[in-house]
Design an enzyme around this catalytic site. Sequence first.
Site, PDB file in Angstrom:
ATOM      1  N   CYS A 187       0.811  -1.219   0.000  1.00 26.01           N
ATOM      2  CA  CYS A 187       0.000   0.000   0.000  1.00 26.01           C
ATOM      3  C   CYS A 187       0.849   1.276   0.000  1.00 26.01           C
ATOM      4  CB  CYS A 187      -1.009  -0.034   1.133  1.00 26.01           C
ATOM      5  SG  CYS A 187      -2.391   1.067   0.785  1.00 26.01           S
ATOM      6  N   HIS A 221      -3.113  -5.859   2.247  1.00 26.55           N
ATOM      7  CA  HIS A 221      -2.547  -5.766   3.585  1.00 26.55           C
ATOM      8  C   HIS A 221      -3.383  -6.616   4.513  1.00 26.55           C
ATOM      9  CE1 HIS A 221      -4.051  -1.857   2.079  1.00 26.55           C
ATOM     10  NE2 HIS A 221      -4.641  -1.602   3.223  1.00 26.55           N
TER      11      HIS A 221
END
Length: 256
Positions: free
Chosen positions: A97, A196
Amino acid sequence: MVKRDSSVRIGLVFPDLLGTYGDRGNALVLVERCTRRGVPAELVEVRGGSAIPDSLDVYLFGGGEDDAQVMASDGMRRSRASIQRAHDNGAVVFAVCAGFQLLGETYEASDGSVLDGLGTIEMDTRSGAPRLIGEVVVAPDEATGLPTLTGFENHGGRTTLGKSARPLGSVIVGHGNGVGDVDGAVADRIVGTYLHGPALPRNPALADYLLEPVIGAAVRVPLDDGLPMALRAQRLGDAMLTGVAARVRDWKVNRG
Ligand code: GLN
């Protein structure tokens, strides 16, 4: 096994800035998968504000909010040469990310400010609305040999890959890069992704994919992955249901 005269150094970069989404879990998984195979490994934390050394075997860049990302990008740029040198010498990079966005050329935050990334991957990210939140399922690029990947995403950024960048895979459920139904990017010993949650406890094969260049044949020593496999089955089943529901909803909305 790749011949080594020191333990495997798993580098957790700026955990105080890029650690919002359980990113430490990724580092722990890599250390455990080495030590359970008899390969000595240690977790090396590089706190925000410190120079990133060129002596690590794996560089983990995690997720973070925009403000933390500004500070992290500054530190990453200052250590750009060190990271590049380590990678040239065989180190592996795994970026999630915010960390993934900073491997690109630019990141435009929601307030319009533009951060320069490392430029390791030809790509640009712009913040967009709405935030993309939820389970993600990715079918990886066949060349990686990886099985289906499961993760969770929570980001505003939309990442557009340039011509030279290869996506990690196609998005089956969720959004990933938010552009072109693909997630992440993959290059020689570099993996970037929007998965994630953290990603490696859910995807042991991805953990081993990252370790293979570092520990070689030792990565094929089998481990008891019963627990992560049960977690995978549970998350993939759930994501498929919510993914199908979201597709039906989109179809109804688009039909007018
Ligand atoms: N701030 C970035 C975004 O919203 C990164 C978020 C994250 O790391 N999850 O796109």
